[in-house]
Design a protein around this motif. Structure first.
Motif, mmCIF file in Angstrom:
data_model
loop_
_atom_site.group_PDB
_atom_site.id
_atom_site.type_symbol
_atom_site.label_atom_id
_atom_site.label_comp_id
_atom_site.label_asym_id
_atom_site.label_seq_id
_atom_site.Cartn_x
_atom_site.Cartn_y
_atom_site.Cartn_z
ATOM 1 N N MET A 1 64.461 119.605 -9.726
ATOM 2 C CA MET A 1 65.059 118.408 -9.176
ATOM 3 C C MET A 1 65.266 118.557 -7.660
ATOM 4 O O MET A 1 65.022 117.603 -6.917
ATOM 5 N N ILE A 2 65.726 119.711 -7.229
ATOM 6 C CA ILE A 2 65.923 119.956 -5.799
ATOM 7 C C ILE A 2 64.604 119.779 -5.051
ATOM 8 O O ILE A 2 64.575 119.180 -3.975
ATOM 9 N N ASN A 3 63.522 120.261 -5.649
ATOM 10 C CA ASN A 3 62.210 120.118 -5.004
ATOM 11 C C ASN A 3 61.819 118.650 -4.860
ATOM 12 O O ASN A 3 61.253 118.250 -3.839
ATOM 13 N N SER A 4 62.114 117.848 -5.878
ATOM 14 C CA SER A 4 61.800 116.413 -5.805
ATOM 15 C C SER A 4 62.595 115.735 -4.697
ATOM 16 O O SER A 4 62.052 114.904 -3.956
ATOM 17 N N LEU A 5 63.876 116.087 -4.577
ATOM 18 C CA LEU A 5 64.704 115.513 -3.517
ATOM 19 C C LEU A 5 64.191 115.930 -2.141
ATOM 20 O O LEU A 5 64.148 115.114 -1.212
ATOM 21 N N GLN A 6 63.797 117.191 -2.021
ATOM 22 C CA GLN A 6 63.236 117.664 -0.754
ATOM 23 C C GLN A 6 61.938 116.933 -0.432
ATOM 24 O O GLN A 6 61.701 116.554 0.722
ATOM 25 N N ASP A 7 61.106 116.722 -1.438
ATOM 26 C CA ASP A 7 59.860 115.994 -1.228
ATOM 27 C C ASP A 7 60.137 114.571 -0.739
ATOM 28 O O ASP A 7 59.476 114.082 0.182
ATOM 29 N N MET A 8 61.112 113.916 -1.352
ATOM 30 C CA MET A 8 61.465 112.553 -0.938
ATOM 31 C C MET A 8 62.032 112.552 0.485
ATOM 32 O O MET A 8 61.776 111.635 1.267
ATOM 33 N N TRP A 9 62.794 113.582 0.819
ATOM 34 C CA TRP A 9 63.355 113.691 2.168
ATOM 35 C C TRP A 9 62.237 113.804 3.205
ATOM 36 O O TRP A 9 62.254 113.145 4.241
ATOM 37 N N HIS A 10 61.260 114.651 2.904
ATOM 38 C CA HIS A 10 60.121 114.835 3.822
ATOM 39 C C HIS A 10 59.311 113.546 3.946
ATOM 40 O O HIS A 10 58.869 113.200 5.049
ATOM 41 N N LEU A 11 59.114 112.847 2.834
ATOM 42 C CA LEU A 11 58.388 111.570 2.888
ATOM 43 C C LEU A 11 59.142 110.553 3.761
ATOM 44 O O LEU A 11 58.523 109.842 4.558
ATOM 45 N N ALA A 12 60.452 110.505 3.604
ATOM 46 C CA ALA A 12 61.250 109.570 4.408
ATOM 47 C C ALA A 12 61.191 109.959 5.886
ATOM 48 O O ALA A 12 61.078 109.093 6.757
ATOM 49 N N ALA A 13 61.255 111.261 6.177
ATOM 50 C CA ALA A 13 61.191 111.732 7.567
ATOM 51 C C ALA A 13 59.851 111.379 8.208
ATOM 52 O O ALA A 13 59.766 111.193 9.425
ATOM 53 N N GLN A 14 58.811 111.267 7.389
ATOM 54 C CA GLN A 14 57.478 110.919 7.891
ATOM 55 C C GLN A 14 57.238 109.404 7.836
ATOM 56 O O GLN A 14 56.115 108.948 8.023
ATOM 57 N N ALA A 15 58.311 108.658 7.572
ATOM 58 C CA ALA A 15 58.271 107.192 7.492
ATOM 59 C C ALA A 15 57.337 106.689 6.399
ATOM 60 O O ALA A 15 56.783 105.598 6.495
ATOM 61 N N GLU A 16 57.190 107.463 5.338
ATOM 62 C CA GLU A 16 56.386 107.038 4.185
ATOM 63 C C GLU A 16 57.234 106.087 3.329
ATOM 64 O O GLU A 16 58.394 106.383 3.040
ATOM 65 N N PRO A 17 56.660 104.972 2.929
ATOM 66 C CA PRO A 17 57.428 103.984 2.151
ATOM 67 C C PRO A 17 58.090 104.559 0.893
ATOM 68 O O PRO A 17 59.218 104.190 0.578
ATOM 69 N N GLN A 18 57.419 105.458 0.191
ATOM 70 C CA GLN A 18 58.006 105.994 -1.036
ATOM 71 C C GLN A 18 59.316 106.720 -0.745
ATOM 72 O O GLN A 18 60.301 106.546 -1.462
#
Length: 164
Positions: A1-18
């Motif tokens: 779960m922590i990895n999924s949250l980190q992945d979402m954080w990185h996507l948001a930091a890269q301005a990815e819509p997901q």
């Protein structure tokens, strides 16, 4: 779960819509979830009769030259007593509504929800352990439903868009 949250954080930091959708939906779910719990707790607060000193709709913010751009809020001042101790309150509802000139009818509708008794008194709902915290309007089921939907809808849309 922590990895999924980190992945979402990185996507948001890269301005990815997901990533942006995920964190916006998570924020909405947390804030609205807290609000639902708070409103449910207020629904169980005891009540007492109080005296309405002042109530109305007033301008909010600076006076705007264009009437339709002017914002308004409800205002109230009331007195009540709990266990012989006197209190004053000013909060009408846990729903704080700021309305434009054209939508002032919403504020008037909110004010009409204040329960008046035959003797000119008003119903005051107060926190049982902190009686200085009070409202004039108890949260309704429609408001609870709107809050729950506002919290759930962004997550539903996120799941539909990215995992559907």
């Amino acid at each position: 779960m922590i990895n999924s949250l980190q992945d979402m954080w990185h996507l948001a930091a890269q301005a990815e819509p997901q990533g942006i959708w995920f964190w916006a939906a998570t924020y909405a779910a947390v804030i609205c979830g807290y609000s639902v719990v708070y409103q449910l707790r207020i629904r169980s607060w005891p009540s007492t009769e109080g005296e309405l000193v002042e109530a109305g709709v007033r301008k909010f913010g600076a006076t705007d030259l264009i009437k339709s751009d002017q914002d308004y809020v409800t205002t109230a001042l009331y007195r009540y007593s709990v266990s012989g101790q006197q209190f004053t309150g000013k909060r009408i509802s846990p729903w704080i509504i700021i309305a434009s000139h054209n939508a002032r009818f919403l504020l008037n509708r909110q004010m009409s929800s204040i329960e008046h008794s035959s003797g000119g008194k008003v119903r005051v709902y107060y926190h049982p352990r902190k009686p200085h915290k009070s409202f004039l309007i108890k949260p309704g089921l429609v408001g609870l439903l709107i809050t729950a939907l506002a919290g759930a809808l962004p997550m539903i849309l996120y799941l539909y868009e990215f995992h559907g």
